[in-house]
Design a protein around this motif. Structure first.
Motif, mmCIF file in Angstrom:
data_model
loop_
_atom_site.group_PDB
_atom_site.id
_atom_site.type_symbol
_atom_site.label_atom_id
_atom_site.label_comp_id
_atom_site.label_asym_id
_atom_site.label_seq_id
_atom_site.Cartn_x
_atom_site.Cartn_y
_atom_site.Cartn_z
ATOM 1 N N THR A 163 0.827 -1.209 0.000
ATOM 2 C CA THR A 163 0.000 0.000 0.000
ATOM 3 C C THR A 163 0.859 1.256 0.000
ATOM 4 O O THR A 163 0.614 2.194 -0.772
ATOM 5 C CB THR A 163 -0.935 0.016 1.225
ATOM 6 N N VAL A 164 1.859 1.283 0.871
ATOM 7 C CA VAL A 164 2.747 2.456 0.952
ATOM 8 C C VAL A 164 3.488 2.659 -0.361
ATOM 9 O O VAL A 164 3.592 3.785 -0.873
ATOM 10 C CB VAL A 164 3.747 2.300 2.115
ATOM 11 N N LYS A 165 3.991 1.552 -0.921
ATOM 12 C CA LYS A 165 4.756 1.638 -2.168
ATOM 13 C C LYS A 165 3.907 2.185 -3.304
ATOM 14 O O LYS A 165 4.314 3.109 -4.027
ATOM 15 C CB LYS A 165 5.290 0.250 -2.526
ATOM 16 N N ILE A 166 2.698 1.636 -3.465
ATOM 17 C CA ILE A 166 1.840 2.064 -4.558
ATOM 18 C C ILE A 166 1.265 3.455 -4.299
ATOM 19 O O ILE A 166 1.070 4.231 -5.240
ATOM 20 C CB ILE A 166 0.712 1.044 -4.790
ATOM 21 N N PHE A 167 1.022 3.778 -3.039
ATOM 22 C CA PHE A 167 0.563 5.137 -2.715
ATOM 23 C C PHE A 167 1.594 6.165 -3.179
ATOM 24 O O PHE A 167 1.235 7.209 -3.749
ATOM 25 C CB PHE A 167 0.318 5.278 -1.215
ATOM 26 N N CYS A 168 2.880 5.893 -2.922
ATOM 27 C CA CYS A 168 3.937 6.815 -3.349
ATOM 28 C C CYS A 168 3.970 6.937 -4.870
ATOM 29 O O CYS A 168 4.117 8.039 -5.414
ATOM 30 C CB CYS A 168 5.293 6.347 -2.822
ATOM 31 N N PHE A 169 3.822 5.788 -5.568
ATOM 32 C CA PHE A 169 3.780 5.817 -7.024
ATOM 33 C C PHE A 169 2.593 6.648 -7.508
ATOM 34 O O PHE A 169 2.735 7.500 -8.396
ATOM 35 C CB PHE A 169 3.668 4.402 -7.593
ATOM 36 N N ILE A 170 1.431 6.389 -6.933
ATOM 37 C CA ILE A 170 0.224 7.102 -7.354
ATOM 38 C C ILE A 170 0.360 8.599 -7.114
ATOM 39 O O ILE A 170 -0.001 9.420 -7.964
ATOM 40 C CB ILE A 170 -1.012 6.543 -6.622
ATOM 41 N N PHE A 171 0.896 8.954 -5.950
ATOM 42 C CA PHE A 171 1.053 10.370 -5.624
ATOM 43 C C PHE A 171 1.991 11.065 -6.612
ATOM 44 O O PHE A 171 1.663 12.132 -7.163
ATOM 45 C CB PHE A 171 1.589 10.540 -4.204
ATOM 46 N N LEU A 172 3.162 10.477 -6.837
ATOM 47 C CA LEU A 172 4.143 11.110 -7.730
ATOM 48 C C LEU A 172 3.638 11.179 -9.166
ATOM 49 O O LEU A 172 3.777 12.213 -9.838
ATOM 50 C CB LEU A 172 5.465 10.338 -7.673
ATOM 51 N N ILE A 173 3.051 10.074 -9.627
ATOM 52 C CA ILE A 173 2.557 10.041 -11.008
ATOM 53 C C ILE A 173 1.379 10.987 -11.179
ATOM 54 O O ILE A 173 1.273 11.709 -12.188
ATOM 55 C CB ILE A 173 2.176 8.610 -11.405
ATOM 56 N N SER A 174 0.478 11.011 -10.199
ATOM 57 C CA SER A 174 -0.671 11.921 -10.269
ATOM 58 C C SER A 174 -0.215 13.369 -10.263
ATOM 59 O O SER A 174 -0.779 14.221 -10.950
ATOM 60 C CB SER A 174 -1.617 11.662 -9.092
ATOM 61 N N LEU A 175 0.815 13.661 -9.469
ATOM 62 C CA LEU A 175 1.349 15.021 -9.411
ATOM 63 C C LEU A 175 1.899 15.448 -10.767
ATOM 64 O O LEU A 175 1.631 16.557 -11.251
ATOM 65 C CB LEU A 175 2.448 15.110 -8.348
ATOM 66 N N VAL A 176 2.650 14.541 -11.400
ATOM 67 C CA VAL A 176 3.213 14.843 -12.721
ATOM 68 C C VAL A 176 2.091 14.997 -13.755
ATOM 69 O O VAL A 176 2.077 15.957 -14.535
ATOM 70 C CB VAL A 176 4.188 13.735 -13.157
ATOM 71 N N LEU A 177 1.142 14.060 -13.756
ATOM 72 C CA LEU A 177 0.049 14.114 -14.729
ATOM 73 C C LEU A 177 -0.797 15.363 -14.543
ATOM 74 O O LEU A 177 -1.155 16.040 -15.525
ATOM 75 C CB LEU A 177 -0.835 12.875 -14.602
ATOM 76 N N ASN A 178 -1.128 15.685 -13.299
ATOM 77 C CA ASN A 178 -1.921 16.892 -13.039
ATOM 78 C C ASN A 178 -1.185 18.152 -13.471
ATOM 79 O O ASN A 178 -1.788 19.098 -13.993
ATOM 80 C CB ASN A 178 -2.289 16.976 -11.558
ATOM 81 N N GLY A 179 0.145 18.147 -13.240
ATOM 82 C CA GLY A 179 0.940 19.297 -13.662
ATOM 83 C C GLY A 179 0.985 19.443 -15.169
ATOM 84 O O GLY A 179 0.833 20.538 -15.715
ATOM 85 N N VAL A 180 1.187 18.312 -15.862
ATOM 86 C CA VAL A 180 1.233 18.333 -17.328
ATOM 87 C C VAL A 180 -0.111 18.753 -17.910
ATOM 88 O O VAL A 180 -0.183 19.578 -18.835
ATOM 89 C CB VAL A 180 1.638 16.940 -17.871
ATOM 90 N N ILE A 181 -1.197 18.172 -17.353
ATOM 91 C CA ILE A 181 -2.534 18.518 -17.833
ATOM 92 C C ILE A 181 -2.821 19.996 -17.606
ATOM 93 O O ILE A 181 -3.413 20.672 -18.460
ATOM 94 C CB ILE A 181 -3.599 17.648 -17.132
ATOM 95 N N GLY A 182 -2.381 20.496 -16.446
ATOM 96 C CA GLY A 182 -2.607 21.909 -16.152
ATOM 97 C C GLY A 182 -1.843 22.824 -17.094
ATOM 98 O O GLY A 182 -2.320 23.912 -17.435
ATOM 99 N N LEU A 183 -0.664 22.390 -17.532
ATOM 100 C CA LEU A 183 0.171 23.222 -18.398
ATOM 101 C C LEU A 183 -0.272 23.194 -19.861
ATOM 102 O O LEU A 183 -0.355 24.246 -20.510
ATOM 103 C CB LEU A 183 1.636 22.778 -18.302
#
Length: 284
Positions: free
Chosen positions: A164-184
Motif C-alpha cells: 500500500t505504501v509503495k503504490i501510494f507513493c507511485f500514485i502520488f508522484l505520477i498523479s502530481l506529474v500528470l496533473n501538472g502536465v494537464i494543467g500546463l
C-alpha cells in the motif's frame, strides 16, 4: 501549482483505505492459493496457455515472476508464459477498485484480458513450442520472492501495508506529474497525442507497459480513468505489462535472444489487440 499539489494530495490520500483493504485481500488469496495455482499450471501440459490465461488474472504476489522462473527451468512452455504475462495486470486491479470503478467494467476488462491471453498463448504455442524440445532442470520457485523483494514472507498484514505504501507513493508522484502536465498543456492536447493518429496511442501505451515497474501500470490505468487514453491504448499497455516478470526472465534465463523475442512478441501482440479493440469501437 499549489492547487495541483493540493488536489493530488487529497485524491491520493482518499485512496489509502481502499488500497490497503484490496492488498490485504490479495495477500490472503496468495497465501491460500498461490502454490496450488502454480502446480496446476506446471501440470497442465498442452493446456498450459489456457490455465495460464485463466489463473494469471487472479491477483497474486509475484505470479509473473514465478512464471519466469518456471519458464527458465523449462517447466512451462513459451505459450504458457506469454498467456500469463498477458493476463496479469500488476497494479491495475487495486487502482480500479480504489477509484470505485463499476464492477461490471472491471469484469469486462479482466475477462477481455483472459480471452486475449488464452488465444495468444495458444497461437504462440503452435508457432514456438515444437522448437523447445530440451527439458532443463526445474528451478526453485521460492527464488521469486527474493528476486521481487515483495516481502511475501512477512505475513499478509505487513505485506499489504508495504504494498500500500509503495503504490501510494507511485500514485502520488505520477498523479502530481500528470496533473501538472494537464494543467500546463491541457487535457485535450494531451489526449490528442494518443488519439491524433491511428495506432500511435497503442504503440506509445505498449512501450510504457513494457517498463518492468509498478509505475507503468499505474500510469496507464490513471490515464485511462482520466479519459486521456481510450480502451485500445489502455488494453495495449496493460496486456504487455508483466511487471518484474521481465526482470526475472532476463536474470534466470540466459538465452537473451529468446528473451528479446518474447518481449518483442508481447509488444506486437499488445499493439495488435489494442488496435483491434479500438477499430471495433469496444468501450469498457
Amino acid at each position: 501549482m499549489l492547487d495541483v499539489l493540493l488536489d493530488t494530495v487529497l485524491d491520493s490520500v482518499r485512496l489509502l483505505p481502499f488500497l490497503f483493504l484490496t492488498y490485504l485481500f490479495m495477500e490472503a488469496l496468495e497465501h491460500h492459493t498461490g502454490s496450488r495455482l502454480s502446480r496446476k499450471i506446471q501440470s497442465a501440459g498442452k493446456w498450459g496457455p489456457v490455465w495460464g490465461g485463466l489463473l494469471g488474472v487472479i491477483p497474486q504476489c509475484g505470479f509473473s515472476a514465478a512464471a519466469s522462473s518456471l519458464f527458465a527451468g523449462r517447466v512451462i512452455t513459451v505459450g504458457t508464459l506469454v498467456a500469463i504475462y498477458l493476463s496479469t495486470s500488476d497494479e491495475m486491479l487495486p487502482i480500479l477498485i480504489s477509484e470505485s470503478v463499476p464492477v461490471a467494467t472491471i469484469v469486462k476488462i479482466l475477462g477481455s484480458k483472459v480471452i486475449i491471453a488464452v488465444l495468444s498463448g495458444l497461437i504462440v504455442e503452435l508457432v514456438y513450442v515444437r522448437l523447445l524440445k530440451k527439458q532443463e532442470k526445474e528451478m526453485d520457485i521460492h527464488v521469486v520472492c527474493e528476486e521481487e523483494h515483495c516481502h511475501c514472507e512477512d505475513g499478509i498484514v505487513v505485506s499489504a501495508f508495504k504494498h500500500t505504501v509503495k503504490i501510494f507513493c507511485f500514485i502520488f508522484l505520477i498523479s502530481l506529474v500528470l496533473n501538472g502536465v494537464i494543467g500546463l498543456i491541457g487535457e485535450e492536447t494531451l489526449a490528442g497525442l494518443f488519439s491524433g493518429l491511428p495506432v500511435v496511442g497503442e504503440l506509445i501505451a505498449a512501450l510504457v507497459g513494457l517498463i518492468p515497474n509498478c509505475a507503468s501500470s499505474v500510469v496507464i490505468t490513471q490515464l485511462y480513468l482520466d479519459g486521456i487514453i481510450r480502451s485500445g491504448a489502455m488494453m495495449a499497455g496493460l496486456l504487455v505489462n508483466a511487471g518484474v516478470g521481465f526482470l526475472v526472465l532476463f536474470r534466470l534465463n540466459r538465452d537473451y535472444k529468446q528473451n528479446a523475442a518474447i518481449i518483442a512478441t508481447m509488444y506486437v501482440l499488445g499493439v495488435l489487440w489494442g488496435v483491434m479493440i479500438e477499430a471495433c469501437g469496444i468501450v469498457f
